[in-house]
Design a protein around this motif. Structure first.
Motif, mmCIF file in Angstrom:
data_model
loop_
_atom_site.group_PDB
_atom_site.id
_atom_site.type_symbol
_atom_site.label_atom_id
_atom_site.label_comp_id
_atom_site.label_asym_id
_atom_site.label_seq_id
_atom_site.Cartn_x
_atom_site.Cartn_y
_atom_site.Cartn_z
ATOM 1 N N ARG A 205 1.369 13.256 -3.862
ATOM 2 C CA ARG A 205 2.641 12.608 -3.523
ATOM 3 C C ARG A 205 2.350 11.225 -3.000
ATOM 4 O O ARG A 205 1.428 11.036 -2.236
ATOM 5 N N ALA A 206 3.184 10.274 -3.389
ATOM 6 C CA ALA A 206 3.014 8.899 -2.918
ATOM 7 C C ALA A 206 4.222 8.479 -2.097
ATOM 8 O O ALA A 206 5.358 8.780 -2.449
ATOM 9 N N HIS A 207 3.956 7.800 -1.001
ATOM 10 C CA HIS A 207 4.996 7.262 -0.144
ATOM 11 C C HIS A 207 4.669 5.812 0.146
ATOM 12 O O HIS A 207 3.512 5.489 0.417
ATOM 13 N N GLU A 208 5.659 4.952 0.090
ATOM 14 C CA GLU A 208 5.455 3.572 0.498
ATOM 15 C C GLU A 208 5.257 3.543 2.011
ATOM 16 O O GLU A 208 5.921 4.276 2.738
ATOM 17 N N THR A 209 4.343 2.729 2.475
ATOM 18 C CA THR A 209 4.107 2.641 3.904
ATOM 19 C C THR A 209 3.769 1.224 4.308
ATOM 20 O O THR A 209 3.218 0.463 3.540
ATOM 21 N N SER A 210 4.143 0.905 5.508
ATOM 22 C CA SER A 210 3.736 -0.371 6.084
ATOM 23 C C SER A 210 2.910 -0.096 7.336
ATOM 24 O O SER A 210 2.614 -1.008 8.098
ATOM 25 N N LYS B 12 -3.344 2.335 -5.372
ATOM 26 C CA LYS B 12 -2.908 3.093 -6.547
ATOM 27 C C LYS B 12 -3.537 4.487 -6.540
ATOM 28 O O LYS B 12 -4.494 4.758 -5.810
ATOM 29 N N GLU B 13 -2.978 5.358 -7.377
ATOM 30 C CA GLU B 13 -3.369 6.763 -7.408
ATOM 31 C C GLU B 13 -4.855 6.973 -7.673
ATOM 32 O O GLU B 13 -5.508 7.784 -7.009
ATOM 33 N N MET C 291 0.843 -1.187 0.000
ATOM 34 C CA MET C 291 0.000 0.000 0.000
ATOM 35 C C MET C 291 0.883 1.244 0.000
ATOM 36 O O MET C 291 1.987 1.223 0.508
ATOM 37 N N LYS C 292 0.330 2.298 -0.556
ATOM 38 C CA LYS C 292 1.017 3.583 -0.580
ATOM 39 C C LYS C 292 0.192 4.600 0.192
ATOM 40 O O LYS C 292 -1.026 4.495 0.277
ATOM 41 N N LEU C 293 0.872 5.574 0.728
ATOM 42 C CA LEU C 293 0.215 6.676 1.402
ATOM 43 C C LEU C 293 0.285 7.878 0.472
ATOM 44 O O LEU C 293 1.374 8.343 0.140
ATOM 45 N N PHE C 294 -0.864 8.352 0.010
ATOM 46 C CA PHE C 294 -0.935 9.481 -0.911
ATOM 47 C C PHE C 294 -1.308 10.732 -0.140
ATOM 48 O O PHE C 294 -2.241 10.725 0.659
ATOM 49 N N LYS C 295 -0.590 11.804 -0.380
ATOM 50 C CA LYS C 295 -0.928 13.102 0.197
ATOM 51 C C LYS C 295 -1.445 13.949 -0.959
ATOM 52 O O LYS C 295 -0.706 14.233 -1.910
ATOM 53 N N GLN D 186 -12.172 26.561 -1.209
ATOM 54 C CA GLN D 186 -11.682 26.003 0.042
ATOM 55 C C GLN D 186 -10.544 25.032 -0.285
ATOM 56 O O GLN D 186 -10.737 24.089 -1.047
ATOM 57 N N ALA D 187 -9.376 25.278 0.272
ATOM 58 C CA ALA D 187 -8.233 24.394 0.046
ATOM 59 C C ALA D 187 -8.311 23.203 1.004
ATOM 60 O O ALA D 187 -8.913 23.285 2.074
ATOM 61 N N PHE D 188 -7.709 22.090 0.588
ATOM 62 C CA PHE D 188 -7.653 20.919 1.460
ATOM 63 C C PHE D 188 -6.368 20.143 1.229
ATOM 64 O O PHE D 188 -5.727 20.263 0.183
ATOM 65 N N ILE D 189 -5.995 19.374 2.234
ATOM 66 C CA ILE D 189 -4.895 18.413 2.153
ATOM 67 C C ILE D 189 -5.417 17.139 2.799
ATOM 68 O O ILE D 189 -5.899 17.166 3.932
ATOM 69 N N LYS D 190 -5.362 16.043 2.083
ATOM 70 C CA LYS D 190 -5.834 14.753 2.605
ATOM 71 C C LYS D 190 -4.735 13.716 2.459
ATOM 72 O O LYS D 190 -4.036 13.691 1.447
ATOM 73 N N GLU D 191 -4.608 12.853 3.440
ATOM 74 C CA GLU D 191 -3.703 11.715 3.360
ATOM 75 C C GLU D 191 -4.547 10.453 3.291
ATOM 76 O O GLU D 191 -5.375 10.209 4.169
ATOM 77 N N ILE D 192 -4.354 9.682 2.233
ATOM 78 C CA ILE D 192 -5.161 8.500 1.958
ATOM 79 C C ILE D 192 -4.257 7.306 1.718
ATOM 80 O O ILE D 192 -3.296 7.393 0.955
#
Length: 66
Positions: free
Chosen positions: A57-62, A27-28, A1-5, A17-23
């Motif tokens: 942005r994508a980050h690998e996460t465990s 995949k994208e 899984m990846k962590l997308f910001k 309205q601006a937003f930032i979400k981490e999901i």
């Protein structure tokens, strides 16, 4: 899984309205779909013409996020 910001904005009665979400997603396209779903349910915004994302942005996460 990846962590997308995901950074973006949506139309609001007073402007944008601006937003930032981490999901966490495999995949994208799934991450973007989840953001559309969350913004739509929280703010009654239609996804097809009002929500846009500008940066992703994508980050690998465990990590096991809940």
């Amino acid at each position: 899984m990846k962590l997308f910001k995901i950074y973006g904005n949506f139309k609001f009665p007073d402007g944008k309205q601006a937003f930032i979400k981490e999901i966490k997603a495999p995949k994208e396209s799934r991450a973007v779909d989840k953001v559309y779903s969350l913004i739509g349910s929280q703010h009654s915004v239609k996804r097809r013409n009002t929500v846009s994302y500008t940066h992703l942005r994508a980050h690998e996460t465990s990590l096991h996020l809940v």
